[in-house]
Write a protein that holds these residues in place. Structure first.
Motif, PDB file in Angstrom:
ATOM      1  N   MET A   1       1.330  20.575  36.502  1.00 50.42           N
ATOM      2  CA  MET A   1       1.996  19.282  36.273  1.00 50.42           C
ATOM      3  C   MET A   1       2.859  19.206  35.102  1.00 50.42           C
ATOM      4  O   MET A   1       3.918  18.619  35.326  1.00 50.42           O
ATOM      5  CB  MET A   1       0.757  18.428  36.033  1.00 50.42           C
ATOM      6  N   THR A   2       2.557  19.782  33.958  1.00 50.50           N
ATOM      7  CA  THR A   2       3.542  19.773  32.812  1.00 50.50           C
ATOM      8  C   THR A   2       4.684  20.464  33.108  1.00 50.50           C
ATOM      9  O   THR A   2       5.753  20.259  32.706  1.00 50.50           O
ATOM     10  CB  THR A   2       2.637  20.244  31.598  1.00 50.50           C
ATOM     11  N   LEU A   3       4.525  21.538  33.939  1.00 47.91           N
ATOM     12  CA  LEU A   3       5.725  22.377  34.336  1.00 47.91           C
ATOM     13  C   LEU A   3       6.829  21.410  35.132  1.00 47.91           C
ATOM     14  O   LEU A   3       7.992  21.521  34.687  1.00 47.91           O
ATOM     15  CB  LEU A   3       5.639  23.730  34.722  1.00 47.91           C
ATOM     16  N   GLU A   4       6.330  21.129  36.094  1.00 50.26           N
ATOM     17  CA  GLU A   4       7.104  19.953  36.856  1.00 50.26           C
ATOM     18  C   GLU A   4       7.701  18.639  36.098  1.00 50.26           C
ATOM     19  O   GLU A   4       8.966  18.534  36.408  1.00 50.26           O
ATOM     20  CB  GLU A   4       6.064  19.288  37.869  1.00 50.26           C
ATOM     21  N   LEU A  26      10.191  10.340  30.598  1.00 52.15           N
ATOM     22  CA  LEU A  26       9.293  11.009  30.025  1.00 52.15           C
ATOM     23  C   LEU A  26       7.941   9.991  29.569  1.00 52.15           C
ATOM     24  O   LEU A  26       6.935  10.715  29.927  1.00 52.15           O
ATOM     25  CB  LEU A  26       9.827  11.748  28.676  1.00 52.15           C
ATOM     26  N   CYS A  27       8.138   9.297  29.078  1.00 56.67           N
ATOM     27  CA  CYS A  27       7.167   8.358  28.820  1.00 56.67           C
ATOM     28  C   CYS A  27       6.232   7.890  29.845  1.00 56.67           C
ATOM     29  O   CYS A  27       4.796   8.042  29.761  1.00 56.67           O
ATOM     30  CB  CYS A  27       7.462   7.020  27.901  1.00 56.67           C
ATOM     31  N   LEU A  28       6.735   7.390  30.840  1.00 59.29           N
ATOM     32  CA  LEU A  28       5.942   6.954  32.133  1.00 59.29           C
ATOM     33  C   LEU A  28       5.118   7.867  32.659  1.00 59.29           C
ATOM     34  O   LEU A  28       4.246   8.004  33.112  1.00 59.29           O
ATOM     35  CB  LEU A  28       6.958   6.268  33.153  1.00 59.29           C
ATOM     36  N   GLU A  29       5.960   9.276  32.915  1.00 56.89           N
ATOM     37  CA  GLU A  29       5.321  10.505  33.358  1.00 56.89           C
ATOM     38  C   GLU A  29       4.276  10.926  32.467  1.00 56.89           C
ATOM     39  O   GLU A  29       3.046  11.290  32.850  1.00 56.89           O
ATOM     40  CB  GLU A  29       6.246  11.551  33.520  1.00 56.89           C
ATOM     41  N   ALA A  32       1.118   8.867  33.087  1.00 55.60           N
ATOM     42  CA  ALA A  32       0.524   9.155  34.342  1.00 55.60           C
ATOM     43  C   ALA A  32      -0.309  10.412  34.169  1.00 55.60           C
ATOM     44  O   ALA A  32      -1.232  10.530  34.859  1.00 55.60           O
ATOM     45  CB  ALA A  32       1.587   9.245  35.424  1.00 55.60           C
ATOM     46  N   LEU A  33       0.287  11.312  33.524  1.00 56.84           N
ATOM     47  CA  LEU A  33      -0.625  12.315  33.078  1.00 56.84           C
ATOM     48  C   LEU A  33      -1.827  12.017  32.430  1.00 56.84           C
ATOM     49  O   LEU A  33      -3.110  12.949  32.569  1.00 56.84           O
ATOM     50  CB  LEU A  33       0.020  13.513  32.199  1.00 56.84           C
ATOM     51  N   VAL A  34      -1.930  11.238  31.434  1.00 62.44           N
ATOM     52  CA  VAL A  34      -3.065  10.898  30.697  1.00 62.44           C
ATOM     53  C   VAL A  34      -3.171   9.477  30.925  1.00 62.44           C
ATOM     54  O   VAL A  34      -3.043   8.667  30.097  1.00 62.44           O
ATOM     55  CB  VAL A  34      -2.852  11.420  29.337  1.00 62.44           C
ATOM     56  N   PRO A  35      -4.156   9.020  31.705  1.00 62.92           N
ATOM     57  CA  PRO A  35      -4.616   7.652  32.227  1.00 62.92           C
ATOM     58  C   PRO A  35      -4.916   7.164  30.956  1.00 62.92           C
ATOM     59  O   PRO A  35      -5.774   7.615  30.049  1.00 62.92           O
ATOM     60  CB  PRO A  35      -5.512   7.642  33.037  1.00 62.92           C
ATOM     61  N   GLY A  36      -4.725   5.546  30.800  1.00 58.90           N
ATOM     62  CA  GLY A  36      -5.065   4.860  29.628  1.00 58.90           C
ATOM     63  C   GLY A  36      -4.306   5.200  28.304  1.00 58.90           C
ATOM     64  O   GLY A  36      -4.326   4.494  27.315  1.00 58.90           O
TER      65      GLY A  36
END
Length: 97
Positions: A1-4, A26-29, A32-36
């Protein structure tokens, strides 16, 4: 996911997308990777912080960050910039910074 995510941001840079749009994405993604979590990016110029992106933060909060001087007790961002190291805040409401 981080590579994407890395590829997505690099593609935006290669296309010449505006910096603000790229950093907001970048912030929004990252959120999404770290909910909360809430992500923001500030720039440091001449000992002062400027809000570059914080799409999930209230506008009033971003305005408070804009043109903020750095120092040991100038919020988590101002403290991190002053010391040149990360500052983690788990309870922003009660943290003395």
């Amino acid at each position: 996911m981080t590579l994407e995510l890395q590829n997505l941001i690099l593609e935006m840079i290669a296309r010449g997308d505006p910096l603000r749009a790229t950093i907001e994405r970048l912030c929004l993604e990252a959120e999404a990777l770290v909910p909360g979590t809430v992500c923001s990016v500030l720039s440091l110029e001449g000992g002062r912080l400027y809000a570059l992106a914080g799409p999930s933060l209230p506008q009033a909060y971003c305005k408070e960050l804009h043109n903020l001087s750095i120092g040991p007790l100038r919020g988590s961002c101002g403290t991190a910039a002053f010391h040149g190291e990360p500052v983690a805040v788990t309870d922003i409401e009660h943290d003395p910074r």
